[in-house]
Motif scaffolding. Sequence first.
Motif, PDB file in Angstrom:
ATOM      1  N   GLU A 169       1.158 -19.548  29.330  1.00 63.82           N
ATOM      2  CA  GLU A 169       0.280 -19.017  28.288  1.00 63.82           C
ATOM      3  C   GLU A 169       1.113 -18.350  27.204  1.00 63.82           C
ATOM      4  O   GLU A 169       2.038 -17.581  27.494  1.00 63.82           O
ATOM      5  CB  GLU A 169      -0.697 -18.001  28.895  1.00 63.82           C
ATOM      6  CG  GLU A 169      -1.730 -17.510  27.894  1.00 63.82           C
ATOM      7  CD  GLU A 169      -2.668 -16.465  28.495  1.00 63.82           C
ATOM      8  OE1 GLU A 169      -2.423 -16.059  29.646  1.00 63.82           O
ATOM      9  OE2 GLU A 169      -3.616 -16.071  27.806  1.00 63.82           O
ATOM     10  N   GLU A 170       0.763 -18.668  25.984  1.00 66.67           N
ATOM     11  CA  GLU A 170       1.380 -18.007  24.835  1.00 66.67           C
ATOM     12  C   GLU A 170       1.343 -16.496  25.050  1.00 66.67           C
ATOM     13  O   GLU A 170       0.307 -15.952  25.454  1.00 66.67           O
ATOM     14  CB  GLU A 170       0.572 -18.384  23.579  1.00 66.67           C
ATOM     15  CG  GLU A 170       1.046 -17.790  22.296  1.00 66.67           C
ATOM     16  CD  GLU A 170       0.059 -18.050  21.143  1.00 66.67           C
ATOM     17  OE1 GLU A 170       0.432 -17.781  19.997  1.00 66.67           O
ATOM     18  OE2 GLU A 170      -1.082 -18.516  21.398  1.00 66.67           O
ATOM     19  N   GLY A 171       2.441 -15.824  24.796  1.00 66.10           N
ATOM     20  CA  GLY A 171       2.483 -14.375  24.966  1.00 66.10           C
ATOM     21  C   GLY A 171       3.085 -13.923  26.276  1.00 66.10           C
ATOM     22  O   GLY A 171       3.349 -12.731  26.453  1.00 66.10           O
ATOM     23  N   LEU A 172       3.321 -14.848  27.212  1.00 66.96           N
ATOM     24  CA  LEU A 172       3.931 -14.441  28.479  1.00 66.96           C
ATOM     25  C   LEU A 172       5.311 -13.859  28.208  1.00 66.96           C
ATOM     26  O   LEU A 172       6.094 -14.405  27.432  1.00 66.96           O
ATOM     27  CB  LEU A 172       4.042 -15.636  29.436  1.00 66.96           C
ATOM     28  CG  LEU A 172       4.670 -15.308  30.806  1.00 66.96           C
ATOM     29  CD1 LEU A 172       3.749 -14.438  31.643  1.00 66.96           C
ATOM     30  CD2 LEU A 172       5.025 -16.583  31.567  1.00 66.96           C
ATOM     31  N   ILE A 183       8.955 -13.428  28.557  1.00 66.49           N
ATOM     32  CA  ILE A 183       9.959 -14.406  28.999  1.00 66.49           C
ATOM     33  C   ILE A 183      10.758 -13.871  30.190  1.00 66.49           C
ATOM     34  O   ILE A 183      11.211 -14.637  31.040  1.00 66.49           O
ATOM     35  CB  ILE A 183      10.865 -14.809  27.811  1.00 66.49           C
ATOM     36  CG1 ILE A 183      10.031 -15.644  26.830  1.00 66.49           C
ATOM     37  CG2 ILE A 183      12.075 -15.615  28.278  1.00 66.49           C
ATOM     38  CD1 ILE A 183      10.769 -16.085  25.576  1.00 66.49           C
ATOM     39  N   LYS A 226       4.316 -27.008  29.543  1.00 66.63           N
ATOM     40  CA  LYS A 226       3.372 -27.013  28.427  1.00 66.63           C
ATOM     41  C   LYS A 226       3.044 -25.558  28.110  1.00 66.63           C
ATOM     42  O   LYS A 226       2.909 -24.733  29.027  1.00 66.63           O
ATOM     43  CB  LYS A 226       2.070 -27.737  28.800  1.00 66.63           C
ATOM     44  CG  LYS A 226       2.210 -29.248  28.927  1.00 66.63           C
ATOM     45  CD  LYS A 226       2.353 -29.922  27.575  1.00 66.63           C
ATOM     46  CE  LYS A 226       2.472 -31.430  27.692  1.00 66.63           C
ATOM     47  NZ  LYS A 226       3.734 -31.898  28.274  1.00 66.63           N
ATOM     48  N   VAL A 227       2.910 -25.263  26.830  1.00 68.86           N
ATOM     49  CA  VAL A 227       2.493 -23.928  26.416  1.00 68.86           C
ATOM     50  C   VAL A 227       1.048 -24.028  25.938  1.00 68.86           C
ATOM     51  O   VAL A 227       0.723 -24.902  25.121  1.00 68.86           O
ATOM     52  CB  VAL A 227       3.398 -23.385  25.296  1.00 68.86           C
ATOM     53  CG1 VAL A 227       2.894 -22.025  24.825  1.00 68.86           C
ATOM     54  CG2 VAL A 227       4.836 -23.269  25.793  1.00 68.86           C
ATOM     55  N   ILE A 250       6.609 -15.819  25.106  1.00 67.14           N
ATOM     56  CA  ILE A 250       6.399 -17.242  24.868  1.00 67.14           C
ATOM     57  C   ILE A 250       5.488 -17.426  23.655  1.00 67.14           C
ATOM     58  O   ILE A 250       4.452 -16.757  23.534  1.00 67.14           O
ATOM     59  CB  ILE A 250       5.762 -17.884  26.110  1.00 67.14           C
ATOM     60  CG1 ILE A 250       6.728 -17.844  27.292  1.00 67.14           C
ATOM     61  CG2 ILE A 250       5.293 -19.310  25.815  1.00 67.14           C
ATOM     62  CD1 ILE A 250       7.918 -18.763  27.166  1.00 67.14           C
ATOM     63  N   SER A 251       5.894 -18.297  22.759  1.00 65.84           N
ATOM     64  CA  SER A 251       5.048 -18.652  21.618  1.00 65.84           C
ATOM     65  C   SER A 251       4.647 -20.114  21.745  1.00 65.84           C
ATOM     66  O   SER A 251       5.223 -20.853  22.541  1.00 65.84           O
ATOM     67  CB  SER A 251       5.822 -18.445  20.315  1.00 65.84           C
ATOM     68  OG  SER A 251       6.865 -19.399  20.243  1.00 65.84           O
ATOM     69  N   LEU A 252       3.676 -20.520  20.952  1.00 63.22           N
ATOM     70  CA  LEU A 252       3.259 -21.925  21.002  1.00 63.22           C
ATOM     71  C   LEU A 252       4.429 -22.853  20.679  1.00 63.22           C
ATOM     72  O   LEU A 252       4.511 -23.966  21.187  1.00 63.22           O
ATOM     73  CB  LEU A 252       2.105 -22.171  20.027  1.00 63.22           C
ATOM     74  CG  LEU A 252       0.761 -21.568  20.458  1.00 63.22           C
ATOM     75  CD1 LEU A 252      -0.283 -21.792  19.367  1.00 63.22           C
ATOM     76  CD2 LEU A 252       0.282 -22.176  21.769  1.00 63.22           C
ATOM     77  N   HIS A 294       7.289 -22.708  21.750  1.00 64.13           N
ATOM     78  CA  HIS A 294       8.042 -23.033  22.970  1.00 64.13           C
ATOM     79  C   HIS A 294       7.524 -24.303  23.645  1.00 64.13           C
ATOM     80  O   HIS A 294       8.123 -24.780  24.593  1.00 64.13           O
ATOM     81  CB  HIS A 294       7.978 -21.871  23.968  1.00 64.13           C
ATOM     82  CG  HIS A 294       8.909 -20.740  23.636  1.00 64.13           C
ATOM     83  ND1 HIS A 294       8.471 -19.577  23.061  1.00 64.13           N
ATOM     84  CD2 HIS A 294      10.247 -20.605  23.789  1.00 64.13           C
ATOM     85  CE1 HIS A 294       9.510 -18.751  22.890  1.00 64.13           C
ATOM     86  NE2 HIS A 294      10.595 -19.359  23.312  1.00 64.13           N
ATOM     87  N   GLY A 295       6.410 -24.810  23.166  1.00 62.52           N
ATOM     88  CA  GLY A 295       5.852 -26.002  23.799  1.00 62.52           C
ATOM     89  C   GLY A 295       5.841 -27.234  22.924  1.00 62.52           C
ATOM     90  O   GLY A 295       5.269 -28.241  23.303  1.00 62.52           O
ATOM     91  N   PRO A 328      -0.143 -27.997  18.032  1.00 67.87           N
ATOM     92  CA  PRO A 328      -0.172 -27.693  19.457  1.00 67.87           C
ATOM     93  C   PRO A 328      -1.275 -28.457  20.172  1.00 67.87           C
ATOM     94  O   PRO A 328      -2.234 -28.910  19.537  1.00 67.87           O
ATOM     95  CB  PRO A 328      -0.474 -26.199  19.480  1.00 67.87           C
ATOM     96  CG  PRO A 328      -1.243 -25.961  18.229  1.00 67.87           C
ATOM     97  CD  PRO A 328      -0.725 -26.934  17.220  1.00 67.87           C
TER      98      PRO A 328
END
Lengths: 341, 341
Positions: A106-109, A111, A138-139, B12-14, B16-17, B338
């Motif tokens: 999920e976006e925002g996790l 790292i 996948k994000v 994590i940002s979008l 990253h995917g 995305p």
Amino acid sequence: MTDDTCRDTARISLAHGNGGRLMREIIEEIFAFHLGQQELDTAADAVRLPLDTGSDEWMITTDGFTVEPLEFPGGDVGSLAVHGTVNDLAVSGAVPRFLSLNVFIEEGLDIAILGRIVASMARACADCGVRVLAGDTKVVRRGQGGGLYLATTGIGRRRPGVDLGLHRVRPGDRVIVSGPVGDHGAAVLLAREQFGLSGNLRSDAGSVLPIADILLGFPGLRFMRDPTRGGVATVSHEIARAVGATVRLIERDVPVRPEVRSVCEILGYDPYYLACEGRVVAVVDAAAATDALAALHRGGFPEASIAGTIEAGAPRVVLKTSLGGERILPELEDDPLPRIC
Amino acid sequence: MTDDTCRDTARISLAHGNGGRLMREIIEEIFAFHLGQQELDTAADAVRLPLDTGSDEWMITTDGFTVEPLEFPGGDVGSLAVHGTVNDLAVSGAVPRFLSLNVFIEEGLDIAILGRIVASMARACADCGVRVLAGDTKVVRRGQGGGLYLATTGIGRRRPGVDLGLHRVRPGDRVIVSGPVGDHGAAVLLAREQFGLSGNLRSDAGSVLPIADILLGFPGLRFMRDPTRGGVATVSHEIARAVGATVRLIERDVPVRPEVRSVCEILGYDPYYLACEGRVVAVVDAAAATDALAALHRGGFPEASIAGTIEAGAPRVVLKTSLGGERILPELEDDPLPRIC
């Protein structure tokens, strides 16, 4: 969909994921209905991988992992994703060798959390002797992911001569539980801050390979399963349904830690439905049960217990209580504990 | 994590995917760092499954699928999850045989939609000659799932004598594109109601097995990839980086449908970065390129094109424009699109 099933809802509910009736129905009526063929055995932990390789037999299994919180005492979603799939191969009589890994982040996790979880996964792989051969990430958008979802597919080599399965279970057989039940479920519940509880309870998450190794030494071994979603009660229901017999569990013989019992009393759960992530429910020939139990005790599983019997009778699960009464353990309908495995 | 990478974000940002730099970094620095060993080839579509089975060679691949909306013109997340994994095996020179399937269902999903998607998956399996051997479903809480996430792991038999890979690519080689690019990405964009656009564009989602079959007839074939996340530009970057050479694409030779070009102009996307789900980017020996192209044209792919060349030079991707100029196609940084594959 048939008339008498699933008509109570046209939408997916959390209960569709709890290992109970609704989940079984949706698997049978949608997934097996469309994708079904001889090889899609929806009741097996792992199935044969028909590679036509001569004498070798390979098995395959797959599992998805969602847990909240992602890290909990005794494990995290990463170690769970390795052990869960390794354990499905182990209880099927295979030696796990390879994994594939899918990651939905999920976006925002944070790292750093992702790094810890992947490191934990690597340690679990090393412990179990498996290697990740292929992976994908996948994000997903913030608010659409629950932090981190993992899916692993495992491939293992079937041990020669092993024939395990519900088809081998007979009335008169004994049910062995390899250790205290519900530790994982209770530890995850406690780890959820919103309950405002704390405790020393740790998840039992781990590899069951050593347990399988011991039990596979007994030709009287009929069947093994790791009681994850829906716990010991749900595995007992699978046995009862497949065999067409009653599974009778003896309350004082099913090991439950006092802390787990307390958590269940406070929060209103039943320990027999809580997930374990490092235990085995095994069915063995009555003649082999005592020896198999002794071997488990000697082999490092001192709390293993003969917890019940398979009896001729209607397919149901009955708990003989410590007071001498009987309590039916029904098949799960509502969700007692979502997102713990 | 090293000092010069990923320090721009601890979450994590979008991006990253998206198949670009950030995704590559997180895969290398977290997943490959912890789980890495000889077999974890993060740059391959599929890798060898080392089963020690003698002459047979088996390959494995895995992929996760999240798309919004779940159903779009030309496909749905179910057909995508079959074709995507089948295609990764196909471009690796394997004949796909078996799948495992993981399903993460969001609470509240319409069961009729789930049924349609699983039926679509079954049709795609039948078309591609693959069978689902093992599956698992998890239900996640409302607001934590994006409707339906799927993950498939595929196992296929490597065709004898096939040696494909970036290690075989040389300056002077030609880049063949099997058909118009970006149809999938553009169709999914249009299918999102919020854009308020409509069109006849359909996703190209489908099996690339017929394309692979044709190209594998040419010993001059070096490498194939299906340009999904990040599109043709991102595959070109992978080639440029691995070979240490410049990939020069010729704008007028990269087929792009007028409708896709229009959608991109209106919404500000670049078609070279849009995902395809039924196309192949192939690198072939210059001497074989014309014959391979003719075979594709005869074989039912009339829009296939020799779209560019590999040239000695710095590892970068250059587009020669129709006006005779040059435009650098940079590696993806921010997320252009995305959740479309």
